[in-house]
Structure formats: C-alpha cells, structure tokens
Write an enzyme that holds these catalytic residues in place. Sequence first.
Site, PDB file in Angstrom:
ATOM      1  N   SER A   1       2.734   7.994  -6.056  1.00 23.09           N
ATOM      2  CA  SER A   1       2.024   9.271  -6.101  1.00 23.09           C
ATOM      3  C   SER A   1       2.505  10.052  -7.329  1.00 23.09           C
ATOM      4  O   SER A   1       3.473   9.660  -7.982  1.00 23.09           O
ATOM      5  CB  SER A   1       2.325  10.066  -4.835  1.00 23.09           C
ATOM      6  OG  SER A   1       3.702  10.407  -4.829  1.00 23.09           O
TER       7      SER A   1
ATOM      8  N   ASP B   1      -1.426   6.490  -6.849  1.00 25.01           N
ATOM      9  CA  ASP B   1      -1.974   7.027  -5.595  1.00 25.01           C
ATOM     10  C   ASP B   1      -2.400   8.482  -5.826  1.00 25.01           C
ATOM     11  O   ASP B   1      -1.652   9.261  -6.434  1.00 25.01           O
ATOM     12  CB  ASP B   1      -0.860   6.945  -4.533  1.00 25.01           C
ATOM     13  CG  ASP B   1      -1.349   7.244  -3.124  1.00 25.01           C
ATOM     14  OD1 ASP B   1      -2.560   7.108  -2.866  1.00 25.01           O
ATOM     15  OD2 ASP B   1      -0.496   7.594  -2.277  1.00 25.01           O
TER      16      ASP B   1
ATOM     17  N   ASP C   1      -8.643  10.948  -7.024  1.00 24.49           N
ATOM     18  CA  ASP C   1      -9.031  11.679  -5.819  1.00 24.49           C
ATOM     19  C   ASP C   1      -9.746  12.955  -6.229  1.00 24.49           C
ATOM     20  O   ASP C   1      -9.157  14.023  -6.326  1.00 24.49           O
ATOM     21  CB  ASP C   1      -7.804  11.988  -4.955  1.00 24.49           C
ATOM     22  CG  ASP C   1      -8.185  12.787  -3.705  1.00 24.49           C
ATOM     23  OD1 ASP C   1      -9.387  13.089  -3.532  1.00 24.49           O
ATOM     24  OD2 ASP C   1      -7.280  13.102  -2.912  1.00 24.49           O
TER      25      ASP C   1
ATOM     26  N   GLU D   1     -12.559   8.768  -3.844  1.00 23.89           N
ATOM     27  CA  GLU D   1     -12.512   9.241  -2.453  1.00 23.89           C
ATOM     28  C   GLU D   1     -13.703  10.154  -2.187  1.00 23.89           C
ATOM     29  O   GLU D   1     -14.006  11.044  -2.974  1.00 23.89           O
ATOM     30  CB  GLU D   1     -11.221  10.007  -2.177  1.00 23.89           C
ATOM     31  CG  GLU D   1     -11.201  10.594  -0.751  1.00 23.89           C
ATOM     32  CD  GLU D   1      -9.851  11.189  -0.340  1.00 23.89           C
ATOM     33  OE1 GLU D   1      -8.818  10.610  -0.713  1.00 23.89           O
ATOM     34  OE2 GLU D   1      -9.847  12.224   0.332  1.00 23.89           O
TER      35      GLU D   1
ATOM     36  N   SER E   1      -2.715   5.821   7.109  1.00 22.54           N
ATOM     37  CA  SER E   1      -2.835   4.808   8.158  1.00 22.54           C
ATOM     38  C   SER E   1      -1.494   4.280   8.657  1.00 22.54           C
ATOM     39  O   SER E   1      -1.364   3.117   9.014  1.00 22.54           O
ATOM     40  CB  SER E   1      -3.720   3.661   7.672  1.00 22.54           C
ATOM     41  OG  SER E   1      -5.040   4.149   7.555  1.00 22.54           O
ATOM     42  N   SER E   2      -0.512   5.149   8.671  1.00 25.88           N
ATOM     43  CA  SER E   2       0.726   4.762   9.340  1.00 25.88           C
ATOM     44  C   SER E   2       0.507   4.847  10.841  1.00 25.88           C
ATOM     45  O   SER E   2      -0.281   5.658  11.320  1.00 25.88           O
ATOM     46  CB  SER E   2       1.876   5.696   8.938  1.00 25.88           C
ATOM     47  OG  SER E   2       2.454   5.262   7.717  1.00 25.88           O
TER      48      SER E   2
ATOM     49  N   GLY F   1       0.862  12.113   6.421  1.00 28.46           N
ATOM     50  CA  GLY F   1       2.069  12.652   7.049  1.00 28.46           C
ATOM     51  C   GLY F   1       2.307  12.077   8.439  1.00 28.46           C
ATOM     52  O   GLY F   1       1.567  11.218   8.919  1.00 28.46           O
TER      53      GLY F   1
ATOM     54  N   ASN G   1      -3.397   2.207   3.273  1.00 35.70           N
ATOM     55  CA  ASN G   1      -2.261   2.975   2.765  1.00 35.70           C
ATOM     56  C   ASN G   1      -1.322   3.360   3.894  1.00 35.70           C
ATOM     57  O   ASN G   1      -1.751   3.958   4.885  1.00 35.70           O
ATOM     58  CB  ASN G   1      -2.761   4.273   2.123  1.00 35.70           C
ATOM     59  CG  ASN G   1      -3.420   4.050   0.785  1.00 35.70           C
ATOM     60  OD1 ASN G   1      -3.855   2.950   0.471  1.00 35.70           O
ATOM     61  ND2 ASN G   1      -3.476   5.098  -0.009  1.00 35.70           N
TER      62      ASN G   1
HETATM   63 ZN   LIG Z   1      -3.701   9.039   0.721  1.00 35.56          ZN
END
Ligand SMILES: [Zn+2]
Length: 349
Positions: A50, A83, A105, A142, A225-226, A190, A266
């Site tokens: 990032s 990212d 993004d 995105e 997507s954790s 998060g 991700n």
């Molecule tokens: Zn992201």
Amino acid sequence: MPLVSMRQLLDEAAKGGYGVGAFNVNDMEQIQAIMGAAKETNSPVIIQASRGARAFAQDRYLFHLILAAAELNPEIPIAMHQDHGNSFETCKSAIELGYTSVMMDGSLKDDGKTPSTFEENVEVTRKVVEFAHPLGVTVEGEIGVLGGVEDGHGAGGTGLEHITDPDQAVEFAERTGVDALAIAIGTSHGAYKFTKKPDGSVLKMDVLIAIHKRLPNTHLVMHGSSSVPKDLQDVINEYGGKLKETWGVPVEEIQLGIRNGVRKVNADTDNRLAMTGAIRKVLWTQPEKFDPRDYMKPAREAMQKVVAQRMTQFGQAGHAGDYAPIPISEIAKGYADGSLTTQPLVAAK
Ligand SMILES: [Zn+2]
C-alpha cells in the site's frame, strides 16, 4: 523467476479455475512468511504494498526485498503490485520503480477518503491504463466503494453503502480497459467487518455473480477478504490484547466468489492478527526476552501458517509450475497488438 505480470498470473488462474491471494507486506519478515508459504504449497503469489507500506519501509528497501524473494525462489511466479493507488502519480511512481501491476483506486478522490464520481473514476483509471499497458504493467480498477479504513485509506462505513452496480461495472470495464476489477459487495477493510457471522444475505454474492455473467473475461477482485478467525483473535486477547468480538469474510464465501470469476483475493488483517498474537505470546509468557528474533521468528511462522492455509483454500496451491513467465516486454506487445485485449467480452443481460 523474474517478477511476472499480474495479468499473466490472473489469466492462468482463470484457466485453472482458482483464486490467487494478494498479501500485503511492510517488512522483510512478512515477505519471508509469504514466500515460505508459497514454497511450501507450490503457489504463484501476488505481493502487494500500500502507499502506507511504501512510506513505512521506504520504496527502495521494499522493492529490493521483493526482488530478493524473486531471486531466491526462481520456481515461484510473483507479481509485485501497488495496492490502492490513490492517484495517477502514485501508480506512475510504482511503475517507474519496477512494480509489475498497479491498482488505481479511483472510487475515491486522491485524499483516499471521499467517494469520487463515476466520470472521475473512469478518467483517472483510463489515464493509468494508457500509461501502464505500453510498459506491460497490469491495472486493477475499483467500482463501487469498499467499507472500512486501512492504512489511512478508505471511505469508512460498513461496506454496504456503495455496492457495485453491474451496469456501471460493465461500462467502467469497457471505457477503462482494466485487466482486473475490484467490486464492492459488502466487504470492508480492517478487522471489524461484521458484528455477527455474515451469511448470504449480508454479502452481496448475487451482485458478484451478476457482474461475472456480464463480464466473463474480466478478472474480479475481492478486497477486505480476511476471515478474522476467532482462534487468532483469542491468542491476542489471551496474552493481554483487547480486541472486540468481530467476524470477517467466511472462507466459503470467498470460494463461492472464486467459482464466479474472482481471481485475486486481498487479505491482510489475518496476517496482522497472526503476527501480533505470536509476538504478544512471547512477550507475555517470557517477559525476560529482549532479542527481537525471539518474537519475530514465531511471528513470521504464524503468518506463514495462515498464508499457506489461504493458498490451499483459494486453490492456487500446486500451480506455481504450470507456466513459464512471459517477459513484461512481451506482455506490452500483447497489449499493443490486441492479443491481450482489455475490451471485455460483454455477455447479454
Ligand atoms: Zn483493499
């Protein structure tokens, strides 16, 4: 293996019907954890940084650490990805540094917080594609706005406020020529994604499926997507942490996404939780320790374990040796002569 184009990695994933984890890095131990997992499971992988990571580690350090990963693991295809680029300039600087893929993004303005208009998003993303493709670099865009905030980037909120509209996704893909498209289906960045276990009614998997039907050849990307597994939360809280109860995206929902066109997944929070839990455990149970290696080694091992598990669950395990890397210069030719078309094949409604 030299760094490879993310486009090649995702095209291969589409052929093989699997997803590829994109894991965030800020330091050497995280890169080593990812490569350890990739080696262990024989997986191609996307390593991403990032803006916050680039600032934290400094560009040259991070770039050379990832290059070292490629040098030491010639059998593993690795794409180096920016990212959440917030502007044309951020993406340009990553490309000039040697990243093989960038995310523009444009769903947010360049403050990384305020949702932009559709036209603003198309314009800035198109500009990045026009700069990147002649150099053979992959572009992810995105459409729709994700929830939450990570590394100071994000609109906040629950992730359900700006769900992607399938018609807009089609128009966006056609007008920008992106290789991959991040969509908003209710996930957020998060650790605090959901206050109860999300089921099919919370995540808009029907929207994802509708978009894939219309854009069968555009690689879809799931952010935020954790899975935020309870056992990782428990380790932190057992050794003095104070995480509030929370739920992430169940792996089965990600796998449903992968069966419906998701090629890049991700995940960052799970790795952060794993490392922090391991460090807390050492410092809490062995307070006499002060050598950073005493806690960084277990932290690296804990992250490697989660990453290897995800690689297996996403289906990328076993696929590292399926293909030879195409040089980035050849990829550039493919964009120029139209053999790597970015005009999506749009299916009827
Ligand atoms: Zn992201």
